[in-house]
Design a protein around this motif. Structure first.
Motif, PDB file in Angstrom:
ATOM      1  N   ALA A 140      -3.873  -4.506 -29.557  1.00  0.00           N
ATOM      2  CA  ALA A 140      -2.547  -4.990 -29.180  1.00  0.00           C
ATOM      3  C   ALA A 140      -2.277  -4.747 -27.699  1.00  0.00           C
ATOM      4  CB  ALA A 140      -1.476  -4.306 -30.036  1.00  0.00           C
ATOM      5  N   LEU A 141      -2.685  -3.586 -27.206  1.00  0.00           N
ATOM      6  CA  LEU A 141      -2.526  -3.293 -25.777  1.00  0.00           C
ATOM      7  C   LEU A 141      -3.304  -4.270 -24.915  1.00  0.00           C
ATOM      8  CD1 LEU A 141      -2.700   0.598 -25.444  1.00  0.00           C
ATOM      9  CD2 LEU A 141      -0.870  -0.888 -24.643  1.00  0.00           C
ATOM     10  N   ALA A 142      -4.519  -4.595 -25.345  1.00  0.00           N
ATOM     11  CA  ALA A 142      -5.362  -5.490 -24.558  1.00  0.00           C
ATOM     12  C   ALA A 142      -4.756  -6.880 -24.448  1.00  0.00           C
ATOM     13  CB  ALA A 142      -6.754  -5.577 -25.186  1.00  0.00           C
ATOM     14  N   ALA A 143      -3.910  -7.252 -25.413  1.00  0.00           N
ATOM     15  CA  ALA A 143      -3.285  -8.568 -25.379  1.00  0.00           C
ATOM     16  C   ALA A 143      -2.095  -8.620 -24.442  1.00  0.00           C
ATOM     17  CB  ALA A 143      -2.831  -8.962 -26.783  1.00  0.00           C
ATOM     18  N   LEU A 144      -1.576  -7.472 -24.052  1.00  0.00           N
ATOM     19  CA  LEU A 144      -0.414  -7.431 -23.172  1.00  0.00           C
ATOM     20  C   LEU A 144      -0.830  -7.557 -21.720  1.00  0.00           C
ATOM     21  CD1 LEU A 144       1.506  -4.521 -24.918  1.00  0.00           C
ATOM     22  CD2 LEU A 144       1.738  -6.965 -25.310  1.00  0.00           C
ATOM     23  N   SER A 145       0.125  -7.434 -20.845  1.00  0.00           N
ATOM     24  CA  SER A 145      -0.176  -7.511 -19.420  1.00  0.00           C
ATOM     25  C   SER A 145      -1.044  -6.333 -19.009  1.00  0.00           C
ATOM     26  CB  SER A 145       1.124  -7.488 -18.611  1.00  0.00           C
ATOM     27  OG  SER A 145       1.777  -6.241 -18.758  1.00  0.00           O
ATOM     28  N   SER A 146      -1.743  -6.512 -17.906  1.00  0.00           N
ATOM     29  CA  SER A 146      -2.644  -5.454 -17.437  1.00  0.00           C
ATOM     30  C   SER A 146      -1.875  -4.215 -17.006  1.00  0.00           C
ATOM     31  CB  SER A 146      -3.479  -5.981 -16.261  1.00  0.00           C
ATOM     32  OG  SER A 146      -2.631  -6.408 -15.206  1.00  0.00           O
ATOM     33  N   GLU A 147      -0.559  -4.331 -16.837  1.00  0.00           N
ATOM     34  CA  GLU A 147       0.235  -3.182 -16.409  1.00  0.00           C
ATOM     35  C   GLU A 147       0.455  -2.179 -17.541  1.00  0.00           C
ATOM     36  OE1 GLU A 147       3.880  -4.595 -14.828  1.00  0.00           O
ATOM     37  OE2 GLU A 147       3.008  -5.293 -12.949  1.00  0.00           O
ATOM     38  N   HIS A 157      12.601   4.979 -31.191  1.00  0.00           N
ATOM     39  CA  HIS A 157      12.629   4.330 -29.890  1.00  0.00           C
ATOM     40  C   HIS A 157      11.200   3.999 -29.476  1.00  0.00           C
ATOM     41  CE1 HIS A 157      16.664   6.007 -29.845  1.00  0.00           C
ATOM     42  NE2 HIS A 157      16.941   5.372 -28.726  1.00  0.00           N
ATOM     43  N   LEU A 158      11.038   2.862 -28.832  1.00  0.00           N
ATOM     44  CA  LEU A 158       9.734   2.455 -28.320  1.00  0.00           C
ATOM     45  C   LEU A 158       9.579   2.945 -26.884  1.00  0.00           C
ATOM     46  CD1 LEU A 158       7.131   0.754 -28.753  1.00  0.00           C
ATOM     47  CD2 LEU A 158       8.367  -1.161 -27.718  1.00  0.00           C
ATOM     48  N   LEU A 159       8.499   3.670 -26.616  1.00  0.00           N
ATOM     49  CA  LEU A 159       8.193   4.141 -25.273  1.00  0.00           C
ATOM     50  C   LEU A 159       6.935   3.428 -24.793  1.00  0.00           C
ATOM     51  CD1 LEU A 159       9.496   6.785 -26.867  1.00  0.00           C
ATOM     52  CD2 LEU A 159       9.137   7.803 -24.626  1.00  0.00           C
ATOM     53  N   ARG A 160       6.942   2.993 -23.534  1.00  0.00           N
ATOM     54  CA  ARG A 160       5.788   2.296 -22.968  1.00  0.00           C
ATOM     55  C   ARG A 160       5.381   2.962 -21.665  1.00  0.00           C
ATOM     56  NH1 ARG A 160       6.291  -4.217 -23.663  1.00  0.00           N
ATOM     57  NH2 ARG A 160       8.330  -4.256 -24.662  1.00  0.00           N
ATOM     58  N   LEU A 392       2.269  -6.383 -32.282  1.00  0.00           N
ATOM     59  CA  LEU A 392       2.682  -7.369 -31.284  1.00  0.00           C
ATOM     60  C   LEU A 392       4.061  -7.936 -31.610  1.00  0.00           C
ATOM     61  CD1 LEU A 392      -0.689  -9.259 -30.693  1.00  0.00           C
ATOM     62  CD2 LEU A 392       0.477  -7.722 -29.113  1.00  0.00           C
ATOM     63  N   GLN A 393       4.362  -8.077 -32.896  1.00  0.00           N
ATOM     64  CA  GLN A 393       5.695  -8.550 -33.264  1.00  0.00           C
ATOM     65  C   GLN A 393       6.751  -7.503 -32.932  1.00  0.00           C
ATOM     66  OE1 GLN A 393       5.053  -9.753 -37.436  1.00  0.00           O
ATOM     67  NE2 GLN A 393       5.399 -11.866 -36.803  1.00  0.00           N
ATOM     68  N   GLU A 394       6.436  -6.210 -33.114  1.00  0.00           N
ATOM     69  CA  GLU A 394       7.363  -5.152 -32.728  1.00  0.00           C
ATOM     70  C   GLU A 394       7.652  -5.192 -31.233  1.00  0.00           C
ATOM     71  OE1 GLU A 394       5.853  -1.422 -33.990  1.00  0.00           O
ATOM     72  OE2 GLU A 394       5.949  -1.885 -36.137  1.00  0.00           O
ATOM     73  N   LEU A 395       6.645  -5.612 -30.463  1.00  0.00           N
ATOM     74  CA  LEU A 395       6.810  -5.712 -29.019  1.00  0.00           C
ATOM     75  C   LEU A 395       7.379  -7.059 -28.597  1.00  0.00           C
ATOM     76  CD1 LEU A 395       3.438  -4.059 -27.979  1.00  0.00           C
ATOM     77  CD2 LEU A 395       5.698  -3.046 -27.824  1.00  0.00           C
ATOM     78  N   LYS A 396       7.764  -7.882 -29.599  1.00  0.00           N
ATOM     79  CA  LYS A 396       8.406  -9.181 -29.352  1.00  0.00           C
ATOM     80  C   LYS A 396       7.516 -10.112 -28.520  1.00  0.00           C
ATOM     81  CE  LYS A 396      13.009  -7.120 -29.677  1.00  0.00           C
ATOM     82  NZ  LYS A 396      13.058  -7.371 -31.129  1.00  0.00           N
ATOM     83  N   GLN A 397       6.224 -10.118 -28.822  1.00  0.00           N
ATOM     84  CA  GLN A 397       5.284 -11.006 -28.149  1.00  0.00           C
ATOM     85  C   GLN A 397       5.160 -12.313 -28.922  1.00  0.00           C
ATOM     86  OE1 GLN A 397       3.446 -10.365 -25.148  1.00  0.00           O
ATOM     87  NE2 GLN A 397       5.009  -8.780 -25.085  1.00  0.00           N
ATOM     88  N   PRO A 398       5.272 -13.479 -28.252  1.00  0.00           N
ATOM     89  CA  PRO A 398       5.022 -14.755 -28.947  1.00  0.00           C
ATOM     90  C   PRO A 398       3.580 -14.785 -29.445  1.00  0.00           C
ATOM     91  CG  PRO A 398       5.220 -15.080 -26.570  1.00  0.00           C
ATOM     92  CD  PRO A 398       5.613 -13.657 -26.836  1.00  0.00           C
ATOM     93  N   LEU A 399       3.402 -15.158 -30.703  1.00  0.00           N
ATOM     94  CA  LEU A 399       2.122 -14.922 -31.366  1.00  0.00           C
ATOM     95  C   LEU A 399       1.858 -16.008 -32.396  1.00  0.00           C
ATOM     96  CD1 LEU A 399      -0.209 -12.804 -31.983  1.00  0.00           C
ATOM     97  CD2 LEU A 399       1.369 -11.795 -33.641  1.00  0.00           C
TER      98      LEU A 399
END
Length: 662
Positions: A140-147, A157-160, A392-399
């Motif tokens: 899931a992390l690899a699918a997000l931005s490189s940041e 609470h979600l911490l990033r 990814l859905q928890e992170l509200k990523q279009p999927l």
């Protein structure tokens, strides 16, 4: 840490040196741990070439045998990781280990969920994982931005964790000081000037440094609650009546009704107004018929009004001639009451029909449409794929999901989904405009083929491939330098190691080529953290407090202030490297070295406020602070850490007290 006196808190035993076991040894050695290992045979293929040199003591034998376990030093181990490919061997070895060392932590490889739960209750200090399912978060992390470097959940609470390269368009560029980036929901972890690497230690940044384009900033941020629902503690009996009386005050009732009206839907408002109107007509009808016909009892009057309210006009006046004398105005009222009742019943029927149809269609609800652009394509919805989709859905990523197998309609019901032949499905998921493509089926050869096809369609997409065999992973990584090839065993090893350190390690992630652990402390009387300010703990031990819960309040505070002093019963969650955790365990607090000199206060009120600020930020007693403020200019003979000193100067300035660091 609560370890037995005969147990070495930095000594671990790994049973089974297959792919997973080798990676577990490697990760443990990164933490500086002493590691012994047991393997059934010497004819082992090493995926990590220098692995024999990493193991402190290598024992050949069956890990189920008590003699072999004793030879490996199990009685002095903090934890044993039993990770052979045979689940029966793993479970048998767990029982043998527990009989030899009642305190040792058991971490085993097993996919038997029900059995694992039973063993956890019976063996105690036990945790079991299935290695192939653990890396879902990494995918899931690899699918997000490189940041994005990590994410995890604390207290709902979600911490990033982010590592951001500042460019000219970034809001922090040119106008922000590093100290200004720290807020009630954000903490800086590291900072590096353009062209430099991030320091591995925390707090190695200058508070008054300006953020410039090209700089790199690593930070952690907490989001709003995933679900907001406050649960209030039950009031005592003595507080009950006053609370009720307060709630029944007209102003409170008015506010509650107003809030209910504003939050109601249009249909609910119509039903509410209609219901109140019908009740009014019913009561008026009862009263009018009782007054007009005194011989009627109240029950009969109520019955007449009820019949009219539910459209029963014809039951009373349906004959050719009226059955009894009735004034024209009461007759007209009766007609009006019947018409209003018929309309209201129609509204009720419409609402009930709409609710029934909505409930019916909810069972056959169509999935959401496939995103058009900037989305993630997830190929493979086995157990790993489903967990990745949930994250990814928890992170509200279009999927959009793609699977060759039928899945239950209730599984990931809101996920846009294409089922059937994967090669044909790729033409339906808007692959050309996708942000990322994750290929996580259980067949690593098929994953490679699909990855090549997707890259041909969209060379710019972030491509992530799941593999099982470490050798295959290495070859694929060489063949596809544009893809991220994630081997499940290398990723799973970190979770096994985190579990081996104990339940106080809640999570871990990689930042700047080293492992950072999310660790929980429950403050006890003889704890090395007890009685210290969070500022002292953060800068003296080199860790980052991210959550604090006072024993007396039980309300979590994220990114807590440096001014909080810990007490027995408090709960503290921090980010720390293994070196930082070891400093905490030993109580090796780095000495503070900076002093603050106070030059002047603009007024007696400023001096009074400045003394309070000085005591709060530095931790000195109030008498010392007030004495110093009466002898200005003077230097506070209370050494502080760099960030404490800068903050004290800043806070004094806000109170109109001039000070500087010496």
């Amino acid at each position: 840490m609560g370890q037995n006196a005969t147990i070495n808190a930095n000594f671990f035993l790994v049973c089974g040196l297959g792919n997973l076991g080798q990676y577990c040894v490697s990760v443990l050695k990164e933490f500086g741990a002493k590691v012994n290992a047991i393997e059934i045979t010497t004819n082992q293929r090493w995926e990590i070439p220098d692995l024999p040199d990493l193991v402190d003591d290598f024992i050949i034998g069956d890990c189920r045998q008590p003699k072999i376990l004793e030879q490996a030093g199990i009685k002095n181990c903090r934890a044993i990781l039993i990770v052979t490919s045979n689940e029966r061997v793993n479970i048998a070895a767990a029982f043998a280990a527990r009989s030899l060392n009642p305190q040792i932590r058991l971490v085993i490889r097993s996919a038997q969920e029900n059995l694992n739960e039973l063993l956890s209750h019976n063996l105690g200090n036990f945790v079991a994982f299935e290695a192939t399912q653990l890396p879902a978060k990494s995918f899931a992390l690899a699918a997000l931005s490189s940041e994005t470097r990590s994410f995890f959940t604390l207290e709902n609470h979600l911490l990033r964790v982010f590592r951001t390269q500042i460019d000219a368009s970034h809001p922090w560029a040119k106008h922000s000081l590093l100290s200004e980036i720290n807020t009630a929901h954000r903490r800086i972890l590291a900072h590096a000037k353009a062209g430099n690497l991030l320091p591995q230690a925390f707090h190695k940044w200058e508070p008054n440094t300006q953020v410039l384009p090209g700089d790199t900033v690593a930070y952690i941020e907490v989001n709003d609650p995933l679900a907001t629902r406050s649960i209030q503690p039950a009031s005592s009996r003595q507080q009950f009546l006053p609370t009720i009386m307060t709630a029944m005050k007209w102003q409170n009732i008015h506010n509650a009704l107003l809030q209910f009206w504003e939050e109601s839907s249009q249909i609910r408002r119509v039903v509410l107004v209609g219901g109140m109107f019908m009740v009014s007509l019913f009561l008026c009808g009862t009263l009018l018929y009782k007054l007009q016909y005194p011989q009627l009892s109240f029950q009969d009057a109520l019955n007449v009004s009820l019949v009219l309210s539910i459209g029963g006009y014809d039951n009373l006046f349906g004959q050719l001639q009226l059955p009894f004398k009735i004034p024209w105005w009461l007759h007209l009222f009766s007609i009006s009451q019947t018409v209003a009742g018929t309309v209201f019943v129609g509204i009720l029927y419409a609402v009930m029909t709409e609710r029934v149809l909505a409930a019916k269609f909810q069972f056959s609800q169509r999935r959401l449409p496939i995103p058009k652009a900037d989305h993630v394509v997830l190929i493979g919805l086995g157990r790993v794929g489903q967990r990745v989709a949930q994250l990814l859905q928890e992170l509200k990523q279009p999927l959009v999901g793609v699977t060759a197998n039928e899945i239950d309609p209730g599984t990931l019901s809101t996920l846009p989904l294409i089922q059937g032949n994967i090669k044909n499905a790729l033409s339906k998921v808007n692959l050309n405009t996708a942000k990322s493509v994750l290929v996580v089926t259980d067949d690593e050869v098929a994953n490679l083929e699909i990855a090549l096809m997707t890259h041909a369609s969209n060379p710019t997409a972030n491509l992530v491939i799941r593999t099982l065999d470490p050798g295959f992973s290495e070859n694929v990584a060489k063949l596809l330098p544009y893809a991220r090839v994630l081997g499940v065993y290398a990723l799973a090893a970190e979770a096994f190691v985190a579990a081996a350190f104990g339940e106080n390690v809640l999570n871990l992630f990689r930042l700047n080529n080293q492992t950072t652990l999310v660790t929980e402390y429950q403050i006890e009387t003889n704890d090395t953290l007890n009685g210290k300010l969070l500022g002292e703990i953060a800068y003296g031990y080199g860790i980052v407090p991210i959550l604090h819960v006072k024993a007396t309040q039980q309300i979590p505070k994220f990114m807590p202030s440096d001014d909080i002093r810990l007490a027995v019963g408090d709960r503290l969650i921090v980010l720390a490297t293994i070196a930082g955790l070891q400093r905490v365990e030993r109580g090796s607090l780095a000495p503070p070295q900076l002093l603050v000199r106070v030059e002047s206060a603009f007024s007696p009120e400023a001096a009074f406020e400045g003394a309070a600020v000085m005591a709060r930020v530095s931790g000195c007693d109030m008498q010392t602070a007030r004495t110093l403020m009466k002898q200005l200019p003077a230097t506070l003979q209370y050494p502080l850490y760099k960030h404490q000193a800068h903050r004290l100067v800043s806070e004094l300035g806000k109170s109109q007290v001039l000070a500087h660091i010496v």
